[in-house]
Write a protein that holds these residues in place. Structure first.
Motif, PDB file in Angstrom:
ATOM      1  N   MET A 191      -1.670   3.853   0.413  1.00  0.00           N
ATOM      2  CA  MET A 191      -1.020   4.742  -0.547  1.00  0.00           C
ATOM      3  C   MET A 191      -0.484   3.971  -1.756  1.00  0.00           C
ATOM      4  SD  MET A 191       0.894   7.801   1.557  1.00  0.00           S
ATOM      5  CE  MET A 191       1.782   6.806   2.759  1.00  0.00           C
ATOM      6  N   VAL A 192       0.099   2.791  -1.517  1.00  0.00           N
ATOM      7  CA  VAL A 192       0.611   1.998  -2.639  1.00  0.00           C
ATOM      8  C   VAL A 192      -0.547   1.576  -3.547  1.00  0.00           C
ATOM      9  CG1 VAL A 192       1.724  -0.170  -3.316  1.00  0.00           C
ATOM     10  CG2 VAL A 192       2.717   1.225  -1.493  1.00  0.00           C
ATOM     11  N   GLU A 193      -1.629   1.094  -2.956  1.00  0.00           N
ATOM     12  CA  GLU A 193      -2.806   0.707  -3.755  1.00  0.00           C
ATOM     13  C   GLU A 193      -3.281   1.872  -4.607  1.00  0.00           C
ATOM     14  OE1 GLU A 193      -4.466  -1.912  -4.571  1.00  0.00           O
ATOM     15  OE2 GLU A 193      -4.024  -3.410  -3.072  1.00  0.00           O
ATOM     16  N   ALA A 194      -3.357   3.051  -4.008  1.00  0.00           N
ATOM     17  CA  ALA A 194      -3.803   4.237  -4.736  1.00  0.00           C
ATOM     18  C   ALA A 194      -2.833   4.589  -5.861  1.00  0.00           C
ATOM     19  CB  ALA A 194      -3.953   5.415  -3.769  1.00  0.00           C
ATOM     20  N   ALA A 195      -1.537   4.471  -5.588  1.00  0.00           N
ATOM     21  CA  ALA A 195      -0.515   4.841  -6.573  1.00  0.00           C
ATOM     22  C   ALA A 195      -0.527   3.937  -7.801  1.00  0.00           C
ATOM     23  CB  ALA A 195       0.872   4.826  -5.926  1.00  0.00           C
ATOM     24  N   ILE A 196      -0.790   2.653  -7.612  1.00  0.00           N
ATOM     25  CA  ILE A 196      -0.670   1.693  -8.717  1.00  0.00           C
ATOM     26  C   ILE A 196      -2.003   1.345  -9.367  1.00  0.00           C
ATOM     27  CG2 ILE A 196       1.416   0.722  -7.676  1.00  0.00           C
ATOM     28  CD1 ILE A 196      -0.263  -1.750  -6.893  1.00  0.00           C
ATOM     29  N   ALA A 197      -3.083   1.894  -8.879  1.00  0.00           N
ATOM     30  CA  ALA A 197      -4.434   1.498  -9.304  1.00  0.00           C
ATOM     31  C   ALA A 197      -4.655   1.550 -10.813  1.00  0.00           C
ATOM     32  CB  ALA A 197      -5.474   2.357  -8.588  1.00  0.00           C
ATOM     33  N   GLU A 198      -4.014   2.470 -11.498  1.00  0.00           N
ATOM     34  CA  GLU A 198      -4.291   2.660 -12.927  1.00  0.00           C
ATOM     35  C   GLU A 198      -3.410   1.812 -13.847  1.00  0.00           C
ATOM     36  OE1 GLU A 198      -4.205   6.827 -13.816  1.00  0.00           O
ATOM     37  OE2 GLU A 198      -5.650   7.278 -12.233  1.00  0.00           O
ATOM     38  N   ASN A 199      -2.459   1.051 -13.303  1.00  0.00           N
ATOM     39  CA  ASN A 199      -1.562   0.281 -14.155  1.00  0.00           C
ATOM     40  C   ASN A 199      -1.892  -1.214 -14.062  1.00  0.00           C
ATOM     41  OD1 ASN A 199       0.702  -1.176 -15.242  1.00  0.00           O
ATOM     42  ND2 ASN A 199       1.835   0.752 -15.171  1.00  0.00           N
ATOM     43  N   PRO A 200      -2.361  -1.826 -15.157  1.00  0.00           N
ATOM     44  CA  PRO A 200      -2.754  -3.236 -15.111  1.00  0.00           C
ATOM     45  C   PRO A 200      -1.596  -4.207 -14.882  1.00  0.00           C
ATOM     46  CG  PRO A 200      -2.784  -2.439 -17.377  1.00  0.00           C
ATOM     47  CD  PRO A 200      -2.513  -1.243 -16.492  1.00  0.00           C
ATOM     48  N   TYR A 201      -0.351  -3.743 -15.054  1.00  0.00           N
ATOM     49  CA  TYR A 201       0.814  -4.601 -14.826  1.00  0.00           C
ATOM     50  C   TYR A 201       1.283  -4.580 -13.371  1.00  0.00           C
ATOM     51  CZ  TYR A 201       1.231  -4.817 -19.902  1.00  0.00           C
ATOM     52  OH  TYR A 201       0.992  -5.022 -21.235  1.00  0.00           O
ATOM     53  N   PHE A 202       0.734  -3.680 -12.578  1.00  0.00           N
ATOM     54  CA  PHE A 202       1.172  -3.526 -11.189  1.00  0.00           C
ATOM     55  C   PHE A 202       0.159  -4.148 -10.231  1.00  0.00           C
ATOM     56  CE2 PHE A 202       3.473   0.810 -12.087  1.00  0.00           C
ATOM     57  CZ  PHE A 202       4.392   0.152 -12.880  1.00  0.00           C
ATOM     58  N   ARG A 203       0.690  -4.724  -9.158  1.00  0.00           N
ATOM     59  CA  ARG A 203      -0.178  -5.187  -8.071  1.00  0.00           C
ATOM     60  C   ARG A 203       0.578  -5.026  -6.753  1.00  0.00           C
ATOM     61  NH1 ARG A 203      -0.606 -11.827  -7.814  1.00  0.00           N
ATOM     62  NH2 ARG A 203       0.095 -11.852  -5.678  1.00  0.00           N
ATOM     63  N   MET A 204      -0.168  -4.979  -5.677  1.00  0.00           N
ATOM     64  CA  MET A 204       0.453  -4.870  -4.361  1.00  0.00           C
ATOM     65  C   MET A 204       0.365  -6.221  -3.670  1.00  0.00           C
ATOM     66  SD  MET A 204      -0.242  -2.531  -1.038  1.00  0.00           S
ATOM     67  CE  MET A 204      -1.734  -3.414  -0.711  1.00  0.00           C
ATOM     68  N   GLU A 205       1.416  -6.567  -2.959  1.00  0.00           N
ATOM     69  CA  GLU A 205       1.473  -7.792  -2.172  1.00  0.00           C
ATOM     70  C   GLU A 205       1.785  -7.375  -0.739  1.00  0.00           C
ATOM     71  OE1 GLU A 205       1.199 -10.978  -0.594  1.00  0.00           O
ATOM     72  OE2 GLU A 205       1.091 -11.362  -2.739  1.00  0.00           O
ATOM     73  N   SER A 206       0.904  -7.701   0.192  1.00  0.00           N
ATOM     74  CA  SER A 206       1.039  -7.252   1.593  1.00  0.00           C
ATOM     75  C   SER A 206       1.744  -8.262   2.490  1.00  0.00           C
ATOM     76  CB  SER A 206      -0.337  -6.917   2.169  1.00  0.00           C
ATOM     77  OG  SER A 206      -1.151  -8.082   2.208  1.00  0.00           O
ATOM     78  N   ILE A 207       2.449  -9.217   1.913  1.00  0.00           N
ATOM     79  CA  ILE A 207       3.057 -10.317   2.660  1.00  0.00           C
ATOM     80  C   ILE A 207       3.944  -9.855   3.821  1.00  0.00           C
ATOM     81  CG2 ILE A 207       5.004 -10.503   1.042  1.00  0.00           C
ATOM     82  CD1 ILE A 207       4.834 -13.562   1.402  1.00  0.00           C
ATOM     83  N   GLU A 208       4.721  -8.802   3.642  1.00  0.00           N
ATOM     84  CA  GLU A 208       5.633  -8.365   4.705  1.00  0.00           C
ATOM     85  C   GLU A 208       4.887  -7.631   5.817  1.00  0.00           C
ATOM     86  OE1 GLU A 208       9.075  -6.365   3.086  1.00  0.00           O
ATOM     87  OE2 GLU A 208       9.854  -8.243   2.277  1.00  0.00           O
ATOM     88  N   VAL A 209       3.887  -6.865   5.469  1.00  0.00           N
ATOM     89  CA  VAL A 209       3.081  -6.182   6.490  1.00  0.00           C
ATOM     90  C   VAL A 209       2.271  -7.214   7.267  1.00  0.00           C
ATOM     91  CG1 VAL A 209       1.183  -4.559   6.873  1.00  0.00           C
ATOM     92  CG2 VAL A 209       3.021  -3.982   5.270  1.00  0.00           C
TER      93      VAL A 209
END
Length: 189
Positions: free
Chosen positions: A58-76
């Protein structure tokens, strides 16, 4: 030195309030990026009923269109309770030339005194506080305040609306809405 904002949380689900906060802080502090870090298990909340892999999706889908955003899965990836101190220690080892700005709402600003190793943590990063309805930005710890319009949206409110069959189309992105619908998330079980 690269300037990175960190927005952590369970993101169950990620909503437009999260995206708006990240965008405003990125813009106003001229951050190079904002990294969304979903917690496997937040220490201050009940365990999420939604699988961590689905929350990452869901996070990947939510941020996909913003070039300044990325997801980091370190805690998962690490599993277990997610303490900010441990996460930031790992991120600083991996990215020594990065200045981190940890973005928190006013509710968390008020509870900073309860955070694990808070006195060590304030030496590792800059806390960035944003307003949240019903809370004041009050703490004895150093916090950079960013004034943004307050949106009264929460993940718990979205889960409750889905459970009741109420619409959530304009509270989450279309891609997140599709995942909620396809996976039958938050509906009465």
């Amino acid at each position: 030195m690269k300037k990175v904002g960190i927005l952590g949380g369970t993101f169950d689900p990620p909503h437009l309030g999260h995206l708006f906060i990240a965008q405003e802080v990125q813009y106003k502090l001229e951050l190079d990026e904002v990294w969304f870090i979903p917690a496997y298990e937040a220490p201050h909340k009940r365990k999420s009923r939604t699988d961590a892999v689905l929350r990452l999706e869901m996070v990947e889908a939510a941020i996909a269109e913003n070039p300044y955003f990325r997801m980091e899965s370190i805690e998962v990836d690490r599993l277990g309770k997610s303490y900010t101190f441990d996460t930031m220690e790992l991120l600083q080892e991996m990215h020594p030339d990065t200045a981190f700005h940890f973005i928190i709402g006013a509710d968390l600003v008020e509870s900073l005194h309860t955070w694990h190793r808070i006195d060590d943590l304030v030496d590792k990063l800059t806390f960035v506080g944003v307003g949240r309805p019903g809370y004041e930005l009050m703490t004895t710890y150093p916090v950079t305040y960013v004034d943004i319009p307050e949106l009264e949206i929460s993940s718990s409110m979205i889960r409750e609306r889905v459970k009741q069959g109420a619409p959530v189309h304009y509270l989450v992105s279309g891609a997140v809405f599709d995942i909620i619908k396809e996976q039958k998330l938050y509906a009465e079980r």
